[in-house]
Design an enzyme around this catalytic site. Sequence first.
Site, short mmCIF file in Angstrom:
data_model
loop_
_atom_site.label_atom_id
_atom_site.label_comp_id
_atom_site.label_asym_id
_atom_site.label_seq_id
_atom_site.Cartn_x
_atom_site.Cartn_y
_atom_site.Cartn_z
N GLU A 103 0.81 -1.23 0.00
CA GLU A 103 0.00 0.00 0.00
C GLU A 103 0.85 1.28 0.00
OE1 GLU A 103 -2.33 -0.03 3.54
OE2 GLU A 103 -3.12 1.98 3.16
N ASP A 128 0.10 -9.49 4.16
CA ASP A 128 -1.24 -9.40 4.77
C ASP A 128 -2.35 -9.67 3.74
OD1 ASP A 128 0.23 -8.54 6.92
OD2 ASP A 128 -0.47 -6.48 6.88
N ARG A 163 -2.95 -25.88 28.40
CA ARG A 163 -2.96 -24.42 28.41
C ARG A 163 -3.75 -23.86 27.25
NH1 ARG A 163 3.55 -23.80 29.18
NH2 ARG A 163 3.55 -23.57 31.44
N GLU A 223 -2.59 -9.20 14.58
CA GLU A 223 -2.01 -8.13 15.40
C GLU A 223 -2.90 -6.88 15.45
OE1 GLU A 223 1.54 -6.48 13.55
OE2 GLU A 223 0.72 -6.90 11.58
N HIS A 270 8.16 -11.23 12.69
CA HIS A 270 8.85 -11.19 11.39
C HIS A 270 9.27 -12.54 10.85
CE1 HIS A 270 8.90 -7.03 12.71
NE2 HIS A 270 8.95 -6.74 11.42
N ARG A 273 7.83 -13.36 7.64
CA ARG A 273 8.30 -12.69 6.42
C ARG A 273 9.65 -13.21 5.96
NH1 ARG A 273 7.23 -6.68 7.85
NH2 ARG A 273 9.43 -6.46 7.38
O1 F6P Z 1 2.86 -4.70 5.98
C1 F6P Z 1 3.44 -5.92 6.23
C2 F6P Z 1 3.78 -6.08 7.68
O2 F6P Z 1 4.50 -7.27 7.84
C3 F6P Z 1 2.58 -6.06 8.62
O3 F6P Z 1 1.91 -7.28 8.67
C4 F6P Z 1 3.23 -5.66 9.92
O4 F6P Z 1 2.31 -5.04 10.75
C5 F6P Z 1 4.27 -4.70 9.49
O5 F6P Z 1 4.59 -5.03 8.14
C6 F6P Z 1 5.54 -4.72 10.32
O6 F6P Z 1 6.37 -3.70 9.88
P1 F6P Z 1 7.91 -3.56 10.22
O7 F6P Z 1 8.66 -4.63 9.50
O8 F6P Z 1 8.26 -2.20 9.73
O9 F6P Z 1 8.03 -3.72 11.70
#
Ligand code: F6P
Length: 340
Positions: A103, A128, A163, A223, A270, A273
């Site tokens: 975005e 996302d 738990r 989150e 992270h 990612r």
């Molecule tokens: O926009 C992708 C994203 O991974 C989101 O899911 C997350 O909130 C954000 O980036 C985290 O950003 P940064 O890597 O800057 O902490």
Amino acid sequence: MKKIGILTGGADCPGLNSVIRAVVRKAMLEGYVVTGIKNGWNGLIENDMRILDLRLTSGILDRGGTILGTSRIIPPLDKDKEKAISENFERSGIDALIAVGGEDTLKIALSLHNNYGLPVVGVPKSIDNALSGTDYAFGFDTAVNIATECIDRLHTTAESHHRIIVIEVMGRYTGWIALQAGIAGGADIILVPEYKVNIENVCDFLRSHHSRGRSFSIIVVSEGVTVDGYNEAQKEGSTYKHRIGNAGELIATLIEEKTGYETRVSVLGHIQRGGTPTAHDRIIGTRFGVKAVDLVKENKFGKMVSLHDGKIRYVDIKEAVSKHKAIDEDLYKMAQTFSS
Ligand code: F6P
């Protein structure tokens, strides 16, 4: 010989290198030279770029991250920086720019296109899966697979310790990762930003779940969720919108306080990612990269490549960034079958 520039902006994700590789291959076949711009829009502000060739882009298909580097720039970009980008773009001799990002990156691309006539084509990236105008943004499939594997692992420890485990996944505005990984990982409850969380209902469900003999539960939460009566102010007051933060922790604390069940929270962060892209993300990234060069060839600027019903197409960047793509309601309703 005409020159295409390519940059990757915003959050990194698996699959970016697939796009870069595909753009270079296809562009070279079409007779273009490709310049890689370093660290997203910063590379154009600071004139940091280098020519890419087959050698530099071979062996990167399976590598996470981006060989070009990236940076987070939150739009709107200030006017001086926009001007610097447009001037450096002019000076670089680049004829068309492919901006790969989510975005924020695409909003900046659109503004440069509208204000300075920058000939730009967008490629949608979003773990996302929050971009409109495309059924799918690459990076999402890898994130879902990573999150699912983590949920599987947390299941066994939740069961052994009797738990509740709250697993927080990424998803600031939309709950795609929570929904899909939650379904695949057999979550008992899935909480997404599209629906405010009623914590009393969550606790009632857990009590009834436990009264039926289950001694553990798995809750997957995006989150970006809002808990009715609790974190609304925190979300509104957030100055750095990339870290709304602590939804998992808040929900876990409330559950433990209200039910007395021992509860733990695991924030995947992270890790979702990082690393190798799935085959799906490599294929989509490759198809997007090839199509982006086609759009450059056809002078279709201000457009973003997209996926609709399995076919690669394109839409206006404006459409893609106009609103977040909310989760599929039917899928969400279907998932409720497992939370009753
Ligand atoms: O926009 C992708 C994203 O991974 C989101 O899911 C997350 O909130 C954000 O980036 C985290 O950003 P940064 O890597 O800057 O902490």
